[in-house]
Design a protein around this motif. Structure first.
Motif, PDB file in Angstrom:
ATOM      1  N   LYS A 186      46.225  60.444  17.808  1.00  0.00           N
ATOM      2  CA  LYS A 186      46.223  61.796  17.879  1.00  0.00           C
ATOM      3  C   LYS A 186      44.835  62.386  18.507  1.00  0.00           C
ATOM      4  N   ALA A 187      44.044  61.641  19.159  1.00  0.00           N
ATOM      5  CA  ALA A 187      42.421  61.932  19.679  1.00  0.00           C
ATOM      6  C   ALA A 187      42.794  62.395  20.793  1.00  0.00           C
ATOM      7  N   THR A 188      41.595  63.170  21.240  1.00  0.00           N
ATOM      8  CA  THR A 188      41.449  63.803  22.463  1.00  0.00           C
ATOM      9  C   THR A 188      40.283  63.344  22.839  1.00  0.00           C
ATOM     10  N   PHE A 189      40.081  62.956  24.265  1.00  0.00           N
ATOM     11  CA  PHE A 189      38.947  62.481  24.986  1.00  0.00           C
ATOM     12  C   PHE A 189      38.431  63.208  26.388  1.00  0.00           C
ATOM     13  N   ALA A 195      39.650  55.341  30.280  1.00  0.00           N
ATOM     14  CA  ALA A 195      40.653  56.214  30.368  1.00  0.00           C
ATOM     15  C   ALA A 195      42.048  55.601  30.222  1.00  0.00           C
ATOM     16  N   LYS A 196      42.336  54.774  31.213  1.00  0.00           N
ATOM     17  CA  LYS A 196      43.754  54.377  31.428  1.00  0.00           C
ATOM     18  C   LYS A 196      44.028  53.512  30.099  1.00  0.00           C
ATOM     19  N   ILE A 197      43.277  52.673  29.806  1.00  0.00           N
ATOM     20  CA  ILE A 197      43.404  51.872  28.365  1.00  0.00           C
ATOM     21  C   ILE A 197      43.671  52.808  27.307  1.00  0.00           C
ATOM     22  N   LEU A 198      42.645  53.676  27.149  1.00  0.00           N
ATOM     23  CA  LEU A 198      42.547  54.676  25.512  1.00  0.00           C
ATOM     24  C   LEU A 198      43.804  55.335  25.659  1.00  0.00           C
ATOM     25  N   ALA A 199      44.353  56.144  26.861  1.00  0.00           N
ATOM     26  CA  ALA A 199      45.543  56.797  26.919  1.00  0.00           C
ATOM     27  C   ALA A 199      46.896  55.834  26.742  1.00  0.00           C
ATOM     28  N   GLY A 200      46.898  54.913  27.473  1.00  0.00           N
ATOM     29  CA  GLY A 200      48.187  54.021  27.891  1.00  0.00           C
ATOM     30  C   GLY A 200      48.199  53.103  26.593  1.00  0.00           C
ATOM     31  N   GLU A 201      47.404  52.408  26.009  1.00  0.00           N
ATOM     32  CA  GLU A 201      47.457  51.696  24.903  1.00  0.00           C
ATOM     33  C   GLU A 201      47.434  52.185  23.746  1.00  0.00           C
ATOM     34  N   TYR A 202      46.514  53.176  23.661  1.00  0.00           N
ATOM     35  CA  TYR A 202      46.281  53.765  22.151  1.00  0.00           C
ATOM     36  C   TYR A 202      46.879  55.243  21.931  1.00  0.00           C
ATOM     37  N   GLY A 203      47.321  55.629  22.831  1.00  0.00           N
ATOM     38  CA  GLY A 203      47.954  56.880  22.985  1.00  0.00           C
ATOM     39  C   GLY A 203      47.033  58.117  22.907  1.00  0.00           C
ATOM     40  N   SER A 204      45.707  58.249  23.249  1.00  0.00           N
ATOM     41  CA  SER A 204      44.835  59.158  23.092  1.00  0.00           C
ATOM     42  C   SER A 204      44.928  60.066  24.392  1.00  0.00           C
ATOM     43  N   LYS A 245      36.805  71.006  23.948  1.00  0.00           N
ATOM     44  CA  LYS A 245      36.860  70.561  22.392  1.00  0.00           C
ATOM     45  C   LYS A 245      37.629  69.190  22.722  1.00  0.00           C
ATOM     46  N   CYS A 246      36.913  68.251  21.997  1.00  0.00           N
ATOM     47  CA  CYS A 246      37.466  66.788  21.878  1.00  0.00           C
ATOM     48  C   CYS A 246      37.104  65.980  20.924  1.00  0.00           C
ATOM     49  N   ASP A 247      37.650  64.838  20.589  1.00  0.00           N
ATOM     50  CA  ASP A 247      36.980  64.063  19.596  1.00  0.00           C
ATOM     51  C   ASP A 247      36.067  62.907  20.205  1.00  0.00           C
ATOM     52  N   ILE A 248      36.283  62.543  21.345  1.00  0.00           N
ATOM     53  CA  ILE A 248      35.660  61.336  21.949  1.00  0.00           C
ATOM     54  C   ILE A 248      35.055  61.647  23.208  1.00  0.00           C
ATOM     55  N   LEU A 249      33.712  61.535  23.370  1.00  0.00           N
ATOM     56  CA  LEU A 249      33.283  61.627  24.515  1.00  0.00           C
ATOM     57  C   LEU A 249      32.819  60.474  25.020  1.00  0.00           C
ATOM     58  N   ILE A 250      33.160  59.963  26.623  1.00  0.00           N
ATOM     59  CA  ILE A 250      32.633  58.669  27.118  1.00  0.00           C
ATOM     60  C   ILE A 250      31.864  59.184  28.498  1.00  0.00           C
ATOM     61  N   PRO A 251      30.690  59.041  28.427  1.00  0.00           N
ATOM     62  CA  PRO A 251      29.939  59.391  29.561  1.00  0.00           C
ATOM     63  C   PRO A 251      29.918  58.029  30.334  1.00  0.00           C
ATOM     64  N   ALA A 252      30.400  58.060  31.417  1.00  0.00           N
ATOM     65  CA  ALA A 252      30.477  56.757  32.219  1.00  0.00           C
ATOM     66  C   ALA A 252      30.330  56.687  33.632  1.00  0.00           C
ATOM     67  N   ALA A 253      29.068  57.594  33.893  1.00  0.00           N
ATOM     68  CA  ALA A 253      28.625  57.892  35.201  1.00  0.00           C
ATOM     69  C   ALA A 253      27.295  57.231  35.408  1.00  0.00           C
ATOM     70  N   LEU A 254      25.971  58.150  35.212  1.00  0.00           N
ATOM     71  CA  LEU A 254      24.804  57.597  35.426  1.00  0.00           C
ATOM     72  C   LEU A 254      23.954  57.889  34.137  1.00  0.00           C
ATOM     73  N   GLU A 255      22.706  57.363  34.044  1.00  0.00           N
ATOM     74  CA  GLU A 255      21.744  57.639  32.803  1.00  0.00           C
ATOM     75  C   GLU A 255      21.341  59.068  33.040  1.00  0.00           C
ATOM     76  N   ALA A 256      20.903  59.361  31.746  1.00  0.00           N
ATOM     77  CA  ALA A 256      20.148  60.445  31.352  1.00  0.00           C
ATOM     78  C   ALA A 256      21.099  62.137  31.700  1.00  0.00           C
ATOM     79  N   VAL A 282      32.790  67.062  19.020  1.00  0.00           N
ATOM     80  CA  VAL A 282      32.922  65.831  19.478  1.00  0.00           C
ATOM     81  C   VAL A 282      32.473  64.927  18.174  1.00  0.00           C
ATOM     82  N   LYS A 283      33.363  63.908  17.540  1.00  0.00           N
ATOM     83  CA  LYS A 283      32.992  62.843  16.493  1.00  0.00           C
ATOM     84  C   LYS A 283      32.322  61.807  17.088  1.00  0.00           C
ATOM     85  N   VAL A 284      32.471  61.361  18.174  1.00  0.00           N
ATOM     86  CA  VAL A 284      31.985  60.070  18.840  1.00  0.00           C
ATOM     87  C   VAL A 284      31.366  60.019  20.055  1.00  0.00           C
TER      88      VAL A 284
END
Ligand code: NAD
Length: 442
Positions: A233-236, A249-258, A309-320, A335-337
């Motif tokens: 039920k999560a959004t990211f 993104a592919k795995i979180l959406a495809g295998e966990y349904g977020s 507005k979302c539950d999970i934020l995944i910074p996956a680019a560069l530093e800072a 964001v929760k995590v």
């Protein structure tokens, strides 16, 4: 001819890039270490020894461009620490590559390998170039000359590079081939495990391409289990849709349904409140070399990414990328995590805002350790002359990264601290123990 052919030489010395509150990224990395060292009461001599990398290698090497002109390039390899085993870490091709940046990334590799329980220390390398400005033939010559210039500073049982931003499995094959051709005949040595992240056909491991993104998702799953949070039920939201961000993104959406609500890369920022079709975006991005213009979402302004507005934020680019400027917006967006797919994406000032607001943090040295864990599997398979099946790789990755999550969580409780500090303490403990056992030579 490359677009870069008439550009100025790319080896112009560059000042370290200041990061919120610090003169350089390395100072930021040192401050994270110092905070954990304070929390655990680390011996002052060990603090001193671990405050600088063991070796800082800088090479300047000429490369012929397609139009016959030459450029003199500057390459780095930083070997931070090897008390636990061979130096291990990626090679980055990016215009911002700088000595202080590479030192920070090498230090984080030491802590990441230690936390994962791997027999590796930390290293990192790079060249200050924009790889998109060079042709494939130029990139091949750059990589081969860099590898040649590094010489025996790398080696299958000494220092083992892997891909990072701006490099990929092709880069690793060129490095491997150059190393074997340079040293193989003289030493009767055809060690393919001088690098990891190779294509499977060249001795790579099944599952290495997806490993960092998959590991990121396994740590999110461990967090969700701990917090009794339903991922289906999560959004990211994901920043960076390269190797790490796209697979996560592919795995979180495809295998966990977020549901993916927004994504950003260097070409643009896109949003769809109903959810983005990640498989379609994955294919689109591979074809167009970026996410801008994806028909299944709307373009939004760069800074509006943090407002989604979302539950999970995944910074996956560069530093800072996450600082005190946008952290309050991220907190306000619910964001929760924060799951750090990238290395060093969050500054200490932003960390504090998240801690105060009760936003959880899965820090880089834990969250993105899937890459080096499967690199270790690749190195092991090469040494054994073995080839594991994909399901074996995934199962071993899940076990190892979840175990690291659990050990860091135990220290979070024990030291009554936050996620980043707990992971750092856990990593330093293993290194400190190794020093205590071995002592300092002579
Ligand atoms: P990559 O080159 O495959 O992708 C980088 C992504 O970031 C691309 O989508 C690019 O468009 C995007 N990007 C670049 N500049 C940006 C900007 N200013 N704003 C928004 N997006 C931007 O690199 P990668 O391998 O996915 O690495 C990403 C991060 O993950 C880095 O911090 C890297 O050190 C870390 N990491 C990578 C691995 C790995 O196995 N590849 C392992 C551990 C950690």
């Amino acid at each position: 001819m490359s677009q870069n052919a008439s550009a100025a030489p790319a080896n112009t010395p560059q000042a370290p890039i200041a990061v919120e509150g610090f003169d350089s990224l390395y100072q930021m990395a040192v401050s994270q270490f110092a905070r954990a060292a304070d929390s655990m009461g680390l011996d002052k001599d060990l603090r001193l020894m671990l405050s600088q990398p063991k070796n800082e290698i800088i090479v300047n090497f000429p490369v012929r461009m397609d139009n016959g002109s030459y450029q003199l390039l500057k390459g780095y390899r930083i070997q931070h620490n090897n008390i636990l085993g061979c130096y291990k870490g990626g090679i980055r091709y990016h215009p911002q590559v700088h000595l202080d940046e590479v030192k920070a990334l090498a230090a984080w590799m030491t802590w990441k390998c230690s936390l994962s329980g791997l027999p590796f220390g930390g290293g990192k390398g790079g060249i200050q170039i924009d790889p998109t400005k060079y042709s494939q033939t130029e990139l091949e010559r750059i990589t081969r000359r860099f590898t040649h210039a590094l010489g025996t500073n790398i080696g299958p049982d000494f220092d083992i590079p892997a891909p990072d931003v701006g490099t990929n499995s092709q880069t690793m094959v060129w490095m491997m081939d150059t190393y074997i051709n340079t040293f193989g005949a003289a030493h009767k040595n055809v060690s393919r495990h001088v690098v990891t992240g190779k294509p499977v056909s060249a001795g790579g491991s099944e599952g290495r391409d997806e490993a960092t993104g998959r590991g990121t998702v396994y740590t999110i799953a461990a967090w969700a289990q701990e917090k009794k949070f339903a991922l289906d039920k999560a959004t990211f939201v994901v920043q960076g849709f390269g190797n790490v961000g796209s697979f996560a993104a592919k795995i979180l959406a495809g295998e966990y349904g977020s549901k993916l609500l927004a994504a950003q890369d260097h070409t643009g920022t896109i949003h769809n409140a109903k959810g983005i079709d990640v498989e379609a975006l994955f294919k689109y991005c591979a074809e167009k070399k970026g996410i801008a213009g994806f028909p299944g979402a709307e373009a939004i302004a760069k800074d509006d990414l943090w407002k989604v507005k979302c539950d999970i934020l995944i910074p996956a680019a560069l530093e800072a990328q996450v600082t005190s400027k946008n952290a309050p917006t991220i907190v306000a967006s619910g964001v929760k995590v924060v799951a750090e797919g990238a290395n060093g994406p969050t500054t200490p000032a932003a960390d504090k805002i998240f801690v105060d607001a009760g936003v959880d943090m899965i820090p880089d040295i834990l969250c993105n350790s899937g890459g080096v864990i499967v690199s270790y599997f690749e190195w092991t398979q090469n040494k054994q002359g073995d080839g594991w099946y994909l399901d074996e790789v995934r199962a071993k990755l899940k076990r190892r990264i979840t175990n690291a999550y659990d050990r860091a969580t135990a220290n979070r409780e024990k030291f009554k601290t936050d996620g980043r500090n707990a992971a750092m303490i856990t990593a330093i403990q293993r290194v400190a123990h190794a020093y205590k056992e071995r002592g300092i030579f002579p």
